[in-house]
Design a protein around this motif. Structure first.
Motif, PDB file in Angstrom:
ATOM      1  N   UNK A 155      -9.891  15.948  -2.175  1.00  0.00           N
ATOM      2  CA  UNK A 155     -10.159  14.524  -2.040  1.00  0.00           C
ATOM      3  C   UNK A 155      -9.072  13.640  -2.672  1.00  0.00           C
ATOM      4  N   UNK A 156      -8.736  13.917  -3.950  1.00  0.00           N
ATOM      5  CA  UNK A 156      -7.768  13.064  -4.635  1.00  0.00           C
ATOM      6  C   UNK A 156      -6.370  13.229  -4.064  1.00  0.00           C
ATOM      7  N   UNK A 182      -3.810   3.789  -6.395  1.00  0.00           N
ATOM      8  CA  UNK A 182      -2.596   4.491  -6.825  1.00  0.00           C
ATOM      9  C   UNK A 182      -2.596   4.697  -8.332  1.00  0.00           C
ATOM     10  N   UNK A 185      -8.725   1.517   6.087  1.00  0.00           N
ATOM     11  CA  UNK A 185      -7.848   2.498   5.443  1.00  0.00           C
ATOM     12  C   UNK A 185      -8.352   3.923   5.635  1.00  0.00           C
ATOM     13  N   UNK A 195      -0.763  -4.790  10.134  1.00  0.00           N
ATOM     14  CA  UNK A 195      -2.014  -4.072  10.436  1.00  0.00           C
ATOM     15  C   UNK A 195      -2.988  -4.894  11.265  1.00  0.00           C
ATOM     16  N   UNK A 230     -20.850  14.454   1.314  1.00  0.00           N
ATOM     17  CA  UNK A 230     -21.004  13.231   2.108  1.00  0.00           C
ATOM     18  C   UNK A 230     -22.194  13.293   3.059  1.00  0.00           C
ATOM     19  N   UNK A 250       1.228   5.574   3.885  1.00  0.00           N
ATOM     20  CA  UNK A 250       0.741   4.694   4.935  1.00  0.00           C
ATOM     21  C   UNK A 250       0.269   3.344   4.383  1.00  0.00           C
ATOM     22  N   UNK A 251      -0.332   3.333   3.175  1.00  0.00           N
ATOM     23  CA  UNK A 251      -0.950   2.116   2.664  1.00  0.00           C
ATOM     24  C   UNK A 251      -0.239   1.569   1.429  1.00  0.00           C
ATOM     25  N   UNK A 252       1.067   1.764   1.378  1.00  0.00           N
ATOM     26  CA  UNK A 252       1.863   1.210   0.287  1.00  0.00           C
ATOM     27  C   UNK A 252       2.621   0.003   0.830  1.00  0.00           C
ATOM     28  N   UNK A 253       2.450  -1.145   0.182  1.00  0.00           N
ATOM     29  CA  UNK A 253       3.122  -2.351   0.693  1.00  0.00           C
ATOM     30  C   UNK A 253       4.002  -2.980  -0.373  1.00  0.00           C
ATOM     31  N   UNK A 306     -16.107   8.555   1.872  1.00  0.00           N
ATOM     32  CA  UNK A 306     -17.269   7.985   1.181  1.00  0.00           C
ATOM     33  C   UNK A 306     -17.191   8.245  -0.326  1.00  0.00           C
ATOM     34  N   UNK A 359       3.135 -10.249   0.090  1.00  0.00           N
ATOM     35  CA  UNK A 359       2.561  -8.924   0.308  1.00  0.00           C
ATOM     36  C   UNK A 359       1.406  -9.001   1.312  1.00  0.00           C
ATOM     37  N   UNK A 382      -2.336   9.290   1.097  1.00  0.00           N
ATOM     38  CA  UNK A 382      -2.585   8.111   1.918  1.00  0.00           C
ATOM     39  C   UNK A 382      -2.039   6.838   1.254  1.00  0.00           C
ATOM     40  N   UNK A 383      -2.340   6.677  -0.043  1.00  0.00           N
ATOM     41  CA  UNK A 383      -1.999   5.420  -0.709  1.00  0.00           C
ATOM     42  C   UNK A 383      -0.510   5.281  -0.996  1.00  0.00           C
ATOM     43  N   UNK A 384       0.190   6.384  -1.114  1.00  0.00           N
ATOM     44  CA  UNK A 384       1.609   6.276  -1.435  1.00  0.00           C
ATOM     45  C   UNK A 384       2.490   6.230  -0.195  1.00  0.00           C
ATOM     46  N   UNK A 399      -7.105  -4.542   1.016  1.00  0.00           N
ATOM     47  CA  UNK A 399      -6.264  -3.363   1.240  1.00  0.00           C
ATOM     48  C   UNK A 399      -5.197  -3.270   0.143  1.00  0.00           C
ATOM     49  N   UNK A 411       2.589  -9.460   4.861  1.00  0.00           N
ATOM     50  CA  UNK A 411       3.109  -8.208   5.443  1.00  0.00           C
ATOM     51  C   UNK A 411       1.971  -7.362   6.000  1.00  0.00           C
ATOM     52  N   UNK A 412       0.873  -7.263   5.222  1.00  0.00           N
ATOM     53  CA  UNK A 412      -0.259  -6.441   5.666  1.00  0.00           C
ATOM     54  C   UNK A 412      -0.926  -7.070   6.891  1.00  0.00           C
ATOM     55  N   UNK A 466     -14.489   8.531  -2.199  1.00  0.00           N
ATOM     56  CA  UNK A 466     -13.485   7.653  -2.810  1.00  0.00           C
ATOM     57  C   UNK A 466     -14.043   6.232  -2.932  1.00  0.00           C
ATOM     58  N   UNK A 525      -5.042   7.612  -9.107  1.00  0.00           N
ATOM     59  CA  UNK A 525      -4.571   8.981  -8.869  1.00  0.00           C
ATOM     60  C   UNK A 525      -3.404   9.333  -9.792  1.00  0.00           C
ATOM     61  N   UNK A 576      -6.188  11.183  -1.042  1.00  0.00           N
ATOM     62  CA  UNK A 576      -6.094   9.765  -1.390  1.00  0.00           C
ATOM     63  C   UNK A 576      -4.677   9.428  -1.836  1.00  0.00           C
ATOM     64  N   UNK A 577      -4.119  10.294  -2.675  1.00  0.00           N
ATOM     65  CA  UNK A 577      -2.757  10.060  -3.160  1.00  0.00           C
ATOM     66  C   UNK A 577      -1.777   9.987  -1.994  1.00  0.00           C
TER      67      UNK A 577
END
Lengths: 176, 410
Positions: free
Chosen positions: A162-163, B403, B18, B385, A67, A173-176, B22, B377, A169-171, B395, B380-381, B24, B406, A166-167
């Motif tokens: 890194x991955x 998701x 989020x 947030x 980076x 805090x950022x899962x809606x 960089x 959805x 985080x996304x599953x 987001x 909610x965000x 990602x 990964x 990401x996994x």
């Protein structure tokens, strides 16, 4: 530093099998360099000019991460050797070295070293043998690291950086 | 700022919220494949016409890639890249099992005869048939392309790969098209608004004042649905002119007028106004439903609507978006608001694969469900947030694509 101290330091950090005379010969082939704290010894990616013997002071070795930020790998403290790869390969410098305190160094340039080899000076050959020994040990350590990495991949127990981040985080805090 | 940079601006804004790295960001932004082909045809006068065709495939993690084909002189790599990535995020926002793509030909179709247009379309399919397909990449109508062109695409593709109605959507209803596809985007736009109004406690469409920029497929259907619900469309503009009426324009009569004259201009039941007058009209809801980049830093501070309903793609520049947000204007973003079109495209594709056709009630009920769930959805965000609807949409989209990425593994 007196000349006898210098001979002793060169023998310790470069090659223990050097005789006093051979050490003197190497010393006289080098140029002394003094750097104030904060100055660059050399920069990653630039053409290398030779090997440095760091007599006094300390210096950070850092590398650019993907980076663009610099990551300090290790802090060297004199007396030691730095940039030995630069003496024998034409590859660019693999890391940046910066003085963190006032540093006293000696530079053995590639040109001087090539002259000594051309003149079949034993001191130069002893130095090559010593560097070869250092490199052989590094390869051994790297082999062990590769083996360890392979084992963790096979069991899937240690996903890499890194991955995995990401996994996580996304599953959560950022899962809606 | 190029179109690609604009999409990436919104993407990055969400990515920063989020706190993505960089590396990602780079992985998610980089297109899967970019194809540029020669589309040469014999013109009717015997001369050669050489055009450049593009197909950018942005991401296929969540399914076959989906996105329109436009025939327009402005089509280039940067524009197609931007719109392809926008399709990835759009299909993710409404949770369709698709990735994003976009493409087209740099050509002014007005300059071609119908026979030349057919040859051009078929030639383009010959050049890209090996990278599209029902399970790979499914084109759809976009600027200056229509159901007839989709029919040619299906026919030409089927010559190479056998009977394949699911290779393209937006086909004529008589040729494996879906009922309800034509009005789907406009219908979705109005449902998107209704979800927001109900959620924000702002009542219903009835009695509210609207200004609509653009009276093509999306704008005209949106106007019809707003009018049906008792909304008053007080200003409408298109490429040839603009009209206004304080009490609301009679939409069914206007539709007849436009069918005859191809423009809202000169409609006897309203006054002529300036196109800028549509954007700045004293209304509750502004609906940009034509080309991109119409709401700019120059006019954003003068927009009087409290809600901007983005029926068009990228009608608001990033600078204007910040101004509107700062003024407390709610912008319901394109990647959610106009997703009804691609949603019913998905239903068309599903029907083609099942070789079973749905009644319009089922199409509309399923579309309504998708829009409702997508809104729920996003809301909610937005609430949890404290971000804008646009950032929330990105987001949600980044989360879904990320998701899937990964889980599949890199």
């Amino acid at each position: 530093m007196t000349s006898s101290e210098l001979v002793k330091t060169f023998r310790t950090v470069l090659c223990p099998t050097l005789t006093g005379d051979q050490a003197m010969e190497l010393i006289s082939a080098t140029v002394p360099v003094s750097l104030p704290a904060g100055d660059l010894v050399f920069r990653e990616g630039e053409k290398s000019n030779g090997l440095f013997i760091l007599l006094r002071g300390s210096a950070d070795v850092s590398k650019q991460a993907g980076d663009g930020t610099a990551k300090v790998l290790v802090t060297l403290k004199g007396p030691t050797v730095v940039g030995e790869m630069g003496l024998i390969t034409d590859h660019p410098r693999s890391a940046t070295v910066r003085a963190v305190s006032d540093c006293e160094l000696h530079l053995l340039t590639k040109t001087q070293f090539a002259r000594m080899l051309e003149a079949e000076r034993l001191a130069a050959y002893k130095l090559i043998a010593a560097i070869a020994d250092v490199l052989a040990r590094r390869v051994e350590i790297m082999d062990q690291k590769i083996l360890a990495l392979g084992a963790s991949e096979a069991t899937g127990s240690a996903p890499v950086g890194e991955l995995a981040a990401l996994r996580a985080k996304l599953f959560t805090e950022w899962s809606f | 700022m190029s179109a690609f940079e604009e999409v990436n601006y919104y993407f990055r804004k969400a990515a920063r919220v989020m706190d993505l790295s960089a590396a990602v960001e780079k992985m998610l932004v980089t297109p899967f494949r970019e194809v540029k082909v020669d589309v040469s045809i014999a013109l009717d006068n015997g001369q050669l016409g050489t055009f450049i065709g593009y197909r950018i495939q942005h991401d296929k993690t969540r399914g076959p890639m989906k996105g329109g084909l436009r025939f327009h002189p402005s089509v280039d790599l940067a524009e197609a890249q931007a719109l392809a990535s926008l399709m990835t995020w759009k299909t993710a926002v409404v949770n369709l099992p698709y990735g994003g793509a976009k493409g087209g030909i740099a050509v002014d179709p007005e300059s071609l005869t119908p026979r030349e247009l057919e040859r051009l379309t078929r030639r383009f399919v010959q050049q890209i048939h090996d990278i599209i397909g029902p399970q790979q990449d499914i084109p759809a109508p976009d600027v200056n392309t229509n159901p007839q062109i989709m029919a040619w695409i299906m026919d030409e593709y089927s010559k190479f790969h056998g009977f394949s109605p699911a290779v393209v959507t937006g086909k004529p209803v008589e040729l494996f098209g879906s009922k309800g596809r034509e009005e789907a985007t406009g219908r979705g736009v109005v449902w998107a608004l209704e979800e927001y109004l109900a959620d924000a406690g702002l009542g219903e469409v009835r009695g509210k004042r609207f200004a609509v920029q653009g009276f093509g497929n999306v704008g005209s259907w949106a106007c019809r649905f707003l009018h049906e619900r008792g909304g008053r469309v007080v200003a409408i503009g298109d490429a040839r002119g603009a009209i206004g009426h304080r009490e609301g324009i009679d939409i069914p009569t206007l539709v007849e007028h436009v069918a005859k004259t191809r423009s809202v201009a000169g409609f006897p039941g309203a006054q002529g106004i300036s196109n800028e007058g549509v954007l700045l009209a004293d209304v509750d809801v502004l609906v940009p439903a034509a080309l991109g980049g119409v709401i700019t830093e120059a006019n954003a501070k003068d927009i009087r609507a409290r809600i901007v309903l983005e029926a068009a793609n990228a009608p608001t520049t990033p600078g204007a978006d910040d101004i509107l947000e700062g003024r407390g204007v709610t912008v319901l973003p394109d990647i959610f608001v106009n997703a009804g079109g691609v949603t019913v495209s998905y239903f068309e594709w599903a029907q083609n694969i099942q070789q079973f056709s749905w009644e319009e009630e089922k199409v509309n009920a399923e579309l309504h469900r998708h829009m409702r769930e997508a809104y729920a959805t996003l809301a909610r965000v937005v609430k949890s947030r404290k971000v804008s609807f646009r950032t929330a949409a990105f987001i949600v989209a980044i989360g879904r694509v990320g998701r899937a990425t990964v889980l599949r593994g890199v």
